[in-house]
Design a protein around this motif. Structure first.
Motif, PDB file in Angstrom:
ATOM      1  N   ASP A  12       0.826  -1.209   0.000  1.00 38.28           N
ATOM      2  CA  ASP A  12       0.000   0.000   0.000  1.00 38.28           C
ATOM      3  C   ASP A  12       0.861   1.261   0.000  1.00 38.28           C
ATOM      4  O   ASP A  12       0.585   2.222  -0.721  1.00 38.28           O
ATOM      5  CB  ASP A  12      -0.941   0.009   1.203  1.00 38.28           C
ATOM      6  N   ARG A  13       1.919   1.265   0.822  1.00 37.58           N
ATOM      7  CA  ARG A  13       2.819   2.435   0.897  1.00 37.58           C
ATOM      8  C   ARG A  13       3.524   2.655  -0.433  1.00 37.58           C
ATOM      9  O   ARG A  13       3.580   3.777  -0.951  1.00 37.58           O
ATOM     10  CB  ARG A  13       3.835   2.237   2.025  1.00 37.58           C
ATOM     11  N   ILE A  14       4.057   1.583  -1.021  1.00 29.57           N
ATOM     12  CA  ILE A  14       4.780   1.702  -2.296  1.00 29.57           C
ATOM     13  C   ILE A  14       3.821   2.138  -3.404  1.00 29.57           C
ATOM     14  O   ILE A  14       4.147   3.017  -4.214  1.00 29.57           O
ATOM     15  CB  ILE A  14       5.496   0.385  -2.643  1.00 29.57           C
ATOM     16  N   GLU A  15       2.633   1.553  -3.469  1.00 25.62           N
ATOM     17  CA  GLU A  15       1.661   1.942  -4.495  1.00 25.62           C
ATOM     18  C   GLU A  15       1.278   3.413  -4.379  1.00 25.62           C
ATOM     19  O   GLU A  15       1.170   4.110  -5.386  1.00 25.62           O
ATOM     20  CB  GLU A  15       0.401   1.074  -4.405  1.00 25.62           C
ATOM     21  N   THR A  16       1.091   3.880  -3.149  1.00 28.26           N
ATOM     22  CA  THR A  16       0.717   5.279  -2.938  1.00 28.26           C
ATOM     23  C   THR A  16       1.796   6.216  -3.455  1.00 28.26           C
ATOM     24  O   THR A  16       1.511   7.194  -4.164  1.00 28.26           O
ATOM     25  CB  THR A  16       0.455   5.541  -1.438  1.00 28.26           C
ATOM     26  N   LEU A  17       3.045   5.928  -3.135  1.00 26.78           N
ATOM     27  CA  LEU A  17       4.147   6.786  -3.598  1.00 26.78           C
ATOM     28  C   LEU A  17       4.384   6.631  -5.100  1.00 26.78           C
ATOM     29  O   LEU A  17       4.679   7.599  -5.795  1.00 26.78           O
ATOM     30  CB  LEU A  17       5.420   6.492  -2.803  1.00 26.78           C
ATOM     31  N   PHE A  18       4.244   5.409  -5.622  1.00 29.66           N
ATOM     32  CA  PHE A  18       4.414   5.179  -7.059  1.00 29.66           C
ATOM     33  C   PHE A  18       3.373   5.964  -7.853  1.00 29.66           C
ATOM     34  O   PHE A  18       3.679   6.525  -8.914  1.00 29.66           O
ATOM     35  CB  PHE A  18       4.330   3.686  -7.387  1.00 29.66           C
ATOM     36  N   ASP A  19       2.159   6.022  -7.336  1.00 33.08           N
ATOM     37  CA  ASP A  19       1.086   6.743  -8.032  1.00 33.08           C
ATOM     38  C   ASP A  19       1.364   8.246  -8.123  1.00 33.08           C
ATOM     39  O   ASP A  19       0.742   8.937  -8.928  1.00 33.08           O
ATOM     40  CB  ASP A  19      -0.261   6.493  -7.355  1.00 33.08           C
ATOM     41  N   ARG A  20       2.289   8.754  -7.318  1.00 34.04           N
ATOM     42  CA  ARG A  20       2.662  10.172  -7.380  1.00 34.04           C
ATOM     43  C   ARG A  20       3.787  10.419  -8.384  1.00 34.04           C
ATOM     44  O   ARG A  20       4.206  11.559  -8.569  1.00 34.04           O
ATOM     45  CB  ARG A  20       3.080  10.653  -5.987  1.00 34.04           C
ATOM     46  N   GLN A  21       4.274   9.376  -9.034  1.00 35.03           N
ATOM     47  CA  GLN A  21       5.361   9.480 -10.005  1.00 35.03           C
ATOM     48  C   GLN A  21       4.795   9.848 -11.376  1.00 35.03           C
ATOM     49  O   GLN A  21       4.491   8.970 -12.189  1.00 35.03           O
ATOM     50  CB  GLN A  21       6.091   8.133 -10.109  1.00 35.03           C
ATOM     51  N   ASN A  22       4.673  11.124 -11.640  1.00 34.41           N
ATOM     52  CA  ASN A  22       4.107  11.559 -12.918  1.00 34.41           C
ATOM     53  C   ASN A  22       4.951  11.131 -14.114  1.00 34.41           C
ATOM     54  O   ASN A  22       4.415  10.767 -15.159  1.00 34.41           O
ATOM     55  CB  ASN A  22       3.928  13.082 -12.916  1.00 34.41           C
ATOM     56  N   PHE A  23       6.269  11.154 -13.961  1.00 30.89           N
ATOM     57  CA  PHE A  23       7.137  10.773 -15.070  1.00 30.89           C
ATOM     58  C   PHE A  23       6.986   9.286 -15.381  1.00 30.89           C
ATOM     59  O   PHE A  23       6.945   8.893 -16.551  1.00 30.89           O
ATOM     60  CB  PHE A  23       8.595  11.123 -14.760  1.00 30.89           C
ATOM     61  N   ALA A  24       6.889   8.461 -14.349  1.00 33.56           N
ATOM     62  CA  ALA A  24       6.688   7.022 -14.555  1.00 33.56           C
ATOM     63  C   ALA A  24       5.371   6.779 -15.296  1.00 33.56           C
ATOM     64  O   ALA A  24       5.301   5.933 -16.200  1.00 33.56           O
ATOM     65  CB  ALA A  24       6.711   6.288 -13.221  1.00 33.56           C
ATOM     66  N   ALA A  25       4.338   7.506 -14.924  1.00 25.34           N
ATOM     67  CA  ALA A  25       3.048   7.374 -15.608  1.00 25.34           C
ATOM     68  C   ALA A  25       3.162   7.798 -17.072  1.00 25.34           C
ATOM     69  O   ALA A  25       2.591   7.157 -17.961  1.00 25.34           O
ATOM     70  CB  ALA A  25       1.984   8.198 -14.893  1.00 25.34           C
ATOM     71  N   LEU A  26       3.913   8.861 -17.333  1.00 22.85           N
ATOM     72  CA  LEU A  26       4.117   9.336 -18.699  1.00 22.85           C
ATOM     73  C   LEU A  26       4.738   8.244 -19.572  1.00 22.85           C
ATOM     74  O   LEU A  26       4.379   8.088 -20.737  1.00 22.85           O
ATOM     75  CB  LEU A  26       5.011  10.581 -18.698  1.00 22.85           C
ATOM     76  N   LEU A  27       5.653   7.469 -18.988  1.00 23.17           N
ATOM     77  CA  LEU A  27       6.326   6.392 -19.729  1.00 23.17           C
ATOM     78  C   LEU A  27       5.521   5.093 -19.733  1.00 23.17           C
ATOM     79  O   LEU A  27       5.916   4.129 -20.378  1.00 23.17           O
ATOM     80  CB  LEU A  27       7.719   6.137 -19.155  1.00 23.17           C
ATOM     81  N   GLY A  28       4.404   5.067 -19.017  1.00 21.39           N
ATOM     82  CA  GLY A  28       3.551   3.882 -18.999  1.00 21.39           C
ATOM     83  C   GLY A  28       3.986   2.813 -18.013  1.00 21.39           C
ATOM     84  O   GLY A  28       3.571   1.654 -18.117  1.00 21.39           O
ATOM     85  N   MET A  29       4.809   3.164 -17.029  1.00 22.79           N
ATOM     86  CA  MET A  29       5.302   2.183 -16.055  1.00 22.79           C
ATOM     87  C   MET A  29       4.186   1.751 -15.120  1.00 22.79           C
ATOM     88  O   MET A  29       3.292   2.516 -14.804  1.00 22.79           O
ATOM     89  CB  MET A  29       6.430   2.789 -15.226  1.00 22.79           C
ATOM     90  N   ARG A  30       4.293   0.491 -14.668  1.00 16.80           N
ATOM     91  CA  ARG A  30       3.390  -0.028 -13.647  1.00 16.80           C
ATOM     92  C   ARG A  30       4.127  -1.015 -12.761  1.00 16.80           C
ATOM     93  O   ARG A  30       5.038  -1.714 -13.221  1.00 16.80           O
ATOM     94  CB  ARG A  30       2.149  -0.661 -14.254  1.00 16.80           C
ATOM     95  N   LEU A  31       3.724  -1.033 -11.495  1.00  9.40           N
ATOM     96  CA  LEU A  31       4.317  -1.982 -10.558  1.00  9.40           C
ATOM     97  C   LEU A  31       3.861  -3.395 -10.910  1.00  9.40           C
ATOM     98  O   LEU A  31       2.671  -3.636 -11.123  1.00  9.40           O
ATOM     99  CB  LEU A  31       3.881  -1.666  -9.125  1.00  9.40           C
ATOM    100  N   ALA A  32       4.804  -4.327 -10.966  1.00  9.28           N
ATOM    101  CA  ALA A  32       4.471  -5.720 -11.245  1.00  9.28           C
ATOM    102  C   ALA A  32       4.735  -6.609 -10.036  1.00  9.28           C
ATOM    103  O   ALA A  32       4.079  -7.633  -9.874  1.00  9.28           O
ATOM    104  CB  ALA A  32       5.269  -6.226 -12.442  1.00  9.28           C
TER     105      ALA A  32
END
Length: 148
Positions: A12-32
Motif C-alpha cells: 500500500d505504501r509503495i503503491e501510494t508513492l508510485f502513483d505520485r510518479q508523474n514521469f513514470a506514468a508518462l512512460l507507462g510504467m506499472r508496478l508488477a
C-alpha cells in the motif's frame, strides 16, 4: 466480481508513492512485484520512446531501471521515509528491443541512510522469455521527515 486482497502495508505504501510518479506514468510504467528488497516495474513498448534504430532509448531504459531501484530501496526504509537517487551507473549491453520491458531491482545492502541497489533491464522476446539488455547499479538516500 470484486476481488479482495489481504491488506499489505508495504504494498500500500509503495503503491501510494508510485502513483505520485508523474514521469513514470508518462512512460507507462506499472508496478508488477513489490516485496521487501525487490521491485519489478514493467513498461509497454512505445514508438515515441525509441531511438533512430528502433530500440528503446537509453534515457527510457535508465528511467525504468532507476525507478525500480529507488522503489526497491524504499521497501527497506522506515515508514514515512522517501527515497532519492544519489548516483548510478548503467551498462547498456544490447539494444532494448522486445514486446515488453521491465526492470527487476534488488537491494544489495540497506543502510540507515544509504542503500545500494542493482537492477536488470529486460526485454521480452517473441518466445515470451525475458533477456537482460542493461544492468544498473545505484546508490539511494533515505529522506526522513523533518521533525520540528
Amino acid at each position: 466480481m470484486v476481488t479482495l486482497r489481504t491488506p499489505d502495508p508495504l504494498l500500500d505504501r509503495i503503491e501510494t508513492l508510485f502513483d505520485r510518479q508523474n514521469f513514470a506514468a508518462l512512460l507507462g510504467m506499472r508496478l508488477a512485484l513489490v516485496e521487501p528488497g525487490r521491485v519489478i516495474i514493467e513498461m509497454p513498448p512505445d514508438r515515441k520512446l525509441t531511438q533512430q534504430h528502433g530500440a528503446l532509448h537509453a534515457g527510457a531504459t535508465t528511467s525504468l531501471a532507476d525507478t525500480a531501484a529507488g522503489f526497491a530501496a524504499l521497501t527497506m526504509m522506515p515508514e514515512g521515509a522517501d527515497v532519492m537517487s544519489v548516483e548510478f551507473k548503467i551498462n547498456l549491453m544490447a539494444p532494448g528491443k522486445g514486446s515488453h520491458f521491465r526492470a527487476d531491482a534488488r537491494v544489495l545492502r540497506a543502510g540507515r541512510t544509504i542503500t545500494t541497489v542493482e537492477a536488470r533491464a529486460q526485454a521480452r522476446g517473441d518466445d515470451g522469455t525475458w533477456a537482460d539488455y542493461a544492468t544498473f547499479l545505484g546508490t539511494m538516500i533515505c529522506l526522513r521527515p523533518r521533525t520540528a
